[in-house]
Design an enzyme around this catalytic site. Structure first.
Site, PDB file in Angstrom:
ATOM      1  N   SER A 262      11.671  -0.821  -0.812  1.00  0.00           N
ATOM      2  CA  SER A 262      12.970  -0.167  -0.804  1.00  0.00           C
ATOM      3  C   SER A 262      13.294   0.540   0.512  1.00  0.00           C
ATOM      4  CB  SER A 262      13.037   0.867  -1.930  1.00  0.00           C
ATOM      5  OG  SER A 262      12.077   1.896  -1.720  1.00  0.00           O
TER       6      SER A 262
ATOM      7  N   SER B  69       7.010  -0.296  -1.192  1.00  0.00           N
ATOM      8  CA  SER B  69       8.305   0.048  -0.610  1.00  0.00           C
ATOM      9  C   SER B  69       8.255   0.480   0.848  1.00  0.00           C
ATOM     10  CB  SER B  69       8.993   1.137  -1.447  1.00  0.00           C
ATOM     11  OG  SER B  69       9.467   0.595  -2.655  1.00  0.00           O
TER      12      SER B  69
ATOM     13  N   LYS C  88      15.201   8.318   4.950  1.00  0.00           N
ATOM     14  CA  LYS C  88      15.571   7.430   3.846  1.00  0.00           C
ATOM     15  C   LYS C  88      16.622   8.074   2.942  1.00  0.00           C
ATOM     16  CE  LYS C  88      13.157   4.556   0.411  1.00  0.00           C
ATOM     17  NZ  LYS C  88      11.840   4.253  -0.199  1.00  0.00           N
TER      18      LYS C  88
END
Length: 357
Positions: free
Chosen positions: A156, A180, A81
């Site tokens: 996210s 997320s 990420k």
């Protein structure tokens, strides 16, 4: 197998690596080819390290040929990420504010993943500063959902969810404050796991907040457990990480003692009828397998959501607020809105948020 090699599970890949039936190089080549074919219309990746990854895959191939002393994720492609530091690489958290920043060290989950033998071949898209439940902002465009490109991938960790669903990575890490990992996993039809607090180390300073957890994402439950087991355990840099490690099984043959609390709407949310039906169907399947299904009525109230919002504003919003005076002209509207919430919330609001059940 050759045609769909990019969709090979991590567990199957490891088995084939050990049996000399597949090379880590072949898998990495398939993943890269798939990314070259779909990434332009998907937008799941923010950075790629393909040449370096192929070199590392060759090293992993040599290890499989020479030794049985192999690490748990040896030779597997893992996408990281964008808001988790990768040593020597840009780590922007999806924001123009941080686009020139270079990570001085691996974030703690990245360190664990790398130490387990995984190969980092790409970085995955996020929302700006973790401030929304979508993926994309002013630095990176939105990540499209592989199943329906008219929709976002969720956030996210949306780049991770989309990359897994599209076959451009074998495993991916995520982080979860209020969905997320779980939101993009559900939106993209993959598996995500938010472990309990302290199960995996979290980098400072977000390790002090009990909402923020790092966890695994994958296409199968077994693969998710594999990555989770590589990430777990105490780390001296995170005093809140638990000293005991818990190894998850790759399958659950008997769930007859499992108690499941079911709430379709958490007490007050409006839920689409199709989503409600699918959720009940999943619960019925688990019940048929022997699990104890107990429906929870009125689980939460709107006060619960407000408590989270005040907590999030006090932590995330206050952090984002540090940057809006000098950078609001290059920040996403949703990041600015969270920062404004951070400036609005009081210490009393934050304290009261911790008293809501």
């Amino acid at each position: 197998m050759t045609e769909d090699l990019h969709y090979l599970s991590a567990a199957d890949a490891l088995r084939l690596f050990r049996g000399k039936e597949l090379s880590p190089v072949e898998l990495m080549q398939a993943i890269i080819a798939r990314a070259d074919a779909v990434e332009g219309r998907l937008g799941a990746f923010t950075q790629t390290y393909f040449e370096e990854a192929l070199e590392q895959a060759k090293q992993a191939e040599s290890k499989y040929a020479k030794t049985d002393a192999l690490r748990p994720l040896e030779g597997l492609p893992v996408a990281i990420k964008e808001d988790k530091g990768v040593k020597g690489r840009p780590t922007s958290a999806g924001s123009i504010v941080f686009r020139d920043g270079i990570a001085a060290a691996d974030a703690l989950p990245v360190e664990r993943i790398r130490d387990a033998g995984a190969i980092i071949h790409a970085r995955t898209n996020v929302c700006e500063m973790g401030a929304a439940a979508i993926t994309g902002g002013r630095l990176f465009p939105p990540t499209r959902n592989p199943w329906n490109p008219d929709f976002n991938s969720g956030g996210s960790s949306g780049g991770a969810g989309a990359a897994l669903a599209a076959g451009t990575t074998t495993l991916a890490n995520g982080s979860d404050y209020c969905g997320s990992i779980r939101i993009p996993a559900s939106a993209c039809g993959v598996v995500g796991y938010k472990p309990p607090r302290g199960r995996n180390p979290v980098s400072p300073f977000f390790n002090i907040d009990w909402y923020d957890h790092d966890g695994p994402m994958a296409r199968t439950v077994a693969d998710c457990a594999l990555l989770q087991n590589a990430m777990t355990g105490h780390h001296p840099a995170d005093p809140f990480s638990l000293r005991e490690s818990v190894t998850l099984p790759d399958r659950f043959d008997d769930i007859s003692r499992l108690r499941i609390g079911l709430s379709i709407d958490l007490g007050y949310f409006e839920v689409d009828a199709e989503v409600a039906g699918n959720t009940r169907e999943a619960a019925d399947r688990l019940k048929d397998l022997g699990a104890i299904d107990e429906e929870v009525e009125d689980a939460w109230t709107p006060d619960t959501l407000n408590a989270f919002r005040n907590h999030s504003a006090g932590v995330f919003g206050s952090w984002v607020a540090d940057y809006i005076e000098a950078n609001s002209d290059v920040m996403s509207g949703y990041a600015i809105a969270l920062a404004e919430d951070g400036l609005r919330v009081t210490a009393k609001d934050f304290l009261d948020s911790m008293d809501v059940e």
